[in-house]
Scaffold this active site. Structure first.
Site, short mmCIF file in Angstrom:
data_model
loop_
_atom_site.label_atom_id
_atom_site.label_comp_id
_atom_site.label_asym_id
_atom_site.label_seq_id
_atom_site.Cartn_x
_atom_site.Cartn_y
_atom_site.Cartn_z
N CYS A 15 -20.00 69.31 -40.12
CA CYS A 15 -19.46 68.69 -41.33
C CYS A 15 -20.10 67.32 -41.55
CB CYS A 15 -17.95 68.54 -41.21
SG CYS A 15 -17.18 67.80 -42.67
N HIS A 40 -25.44 76.78 -39.21
CA HIS A 40 -25.64 76.62 -40.65
C HIS A 40 -27.11 76.27 -40.83
CE1 HIS A 40 -24.04 74.82 -44.68
NE2 HIS A 40 -25.22 75.36 -44.82
#
Length: 311
Positions: A82, A153
């Site tokens: 994040c 990711h």
């Protein structure tokens, strides 16, 4: 965060019995010093479900992992992906990729505290970190600590200059780096995240990787999950959207009886009929009436009728 709450996960579970569901990221402070029940409670029907943690203190993370196991979670995951400013100020999320040894210490402490799987979710890199060599250094440090499952990711995170939304869209996807990681470390379980929008894309990635994670696609077009069991797990076909709506009604009645508001549940269901005649009327009806005082299951039933009438 603020999306895959327990209402959302209950809804998703009706669409797929096999997919592993993840909570929104919960900070160690919220669990240790906040309303633990609000952050951790889930319906048994959601299983298998993993708790995703945000933090950087090994002792705090170990304690939270222990609590997660006691609470009944199937897995505990550390978020190192994040990129938001708030997360960076708390010294967790993507900024931790600059400190692979600290992350390894955290994950090692978590693994020592529990018997359930401990996994890590991260980017392919941050800022000016060397591309593949930087990714390898991070992964090798965690593997030495005993972690075997990496959810990657396939975008860099730019901690300065891009908003969290831009960090999900602007940095280019580099799937080939994740493929290379699996080729170089075949004993590790490598799961791909980022930009996956269809079951066919899932199939293609699964030819080279161990798993795929759907984020925005699962939220914005949740109907995609109805194909997961049959297409990816060899199971039975999933339910129709109308059947899912009907299956949600008893849950909604129960939750309203506990003081929940209808729109807190139905907000996750807006995209269920994406591409179906009447979908816009379905969304409009929920937007206009689900938030009103006393709104109950009849609002959702009426919204469903607008779709079925159009079809």
């Amino acid at each position: 965060m603020d999306w895959s709450d327990r209402h959302c996960r209950y809804f998703w579970r009706l669409l797929s019995k096999n997919a592993l569901l993840y909570t929104e990221m919960v900070t160690t402070g919220a669990i240790l010093f906040g309303d633990r029940e609000r952050h951790l409670d889930f319906d048994a029907a959601e299983q298998p479900v993993a708790l995703q943690l945000g933090g950087s203190d090994p002792d705090d993370l170990a304690r939270c992992a222990e609590i997660a196991e006691q609470w009944g979670y199937s897995e505990v995951n550390l978020n190192c992906g994040c990129p938001s400013d708030r997360v960076q100020k708390g010294r967790f999320g993507a900024c931790l990729m600059a400190e692979p040894e600290l992350v390894a210490e955290c994950l090692g402490a978590m693994q020592s505290a529990v018997s359930i799987p401990v996994t890590v979710k991260h980017r392919i890199g941050i800022d000016d970190m060397e591309d593949y060599p930087g990714l390898v250094r991070f992964v090798e440090a965690q593997a030495r600590a005993g972690v075997s499952t990496f959810i990657v990711h396939a975008r860099k995170a730019w901690l300065n200059g891009l908003s969290p939304k831009e960090n999900r869209e602007v940095p280019p996807l580099k799937y080939e780096m994740v493929y290379q990681l699996k080729q170089d470390y075949p004993d590790l379980e490598i799961v791909l995240n980022g930009g996956i929008n269809s079951i066919e894309e899932c199939r293609q990635h699964l030819q080279q990787l161990d798993g795929v994670m759907l984020g925005r696609a699962a939220y914005q077009t949740p109907g995609i999950l109805a194909d997961v069991d049959a297409e990816l797990f060899g199971g039975a076909p999933g339910p129709s959207p109308a059947d899912v709506i009907r299956a949600m009604l008893p849950y909604i009645e129960c939750e309203l009886g506990k003081g929940q508001r209808l729109n807190h549940i139905t907000r996750h269901m807006m995209g269920l009929f994406q591409g179906v005649p009447g979908a816009r009327r379905f969304r409009r009806h929920l937007s206009e009436y689900a938030h009103t005082a006393g709104a109950g299951p009849e609002v959702l039933e009426r919204a469903l009728s607008l779709v079925t009438d159009a079809a």
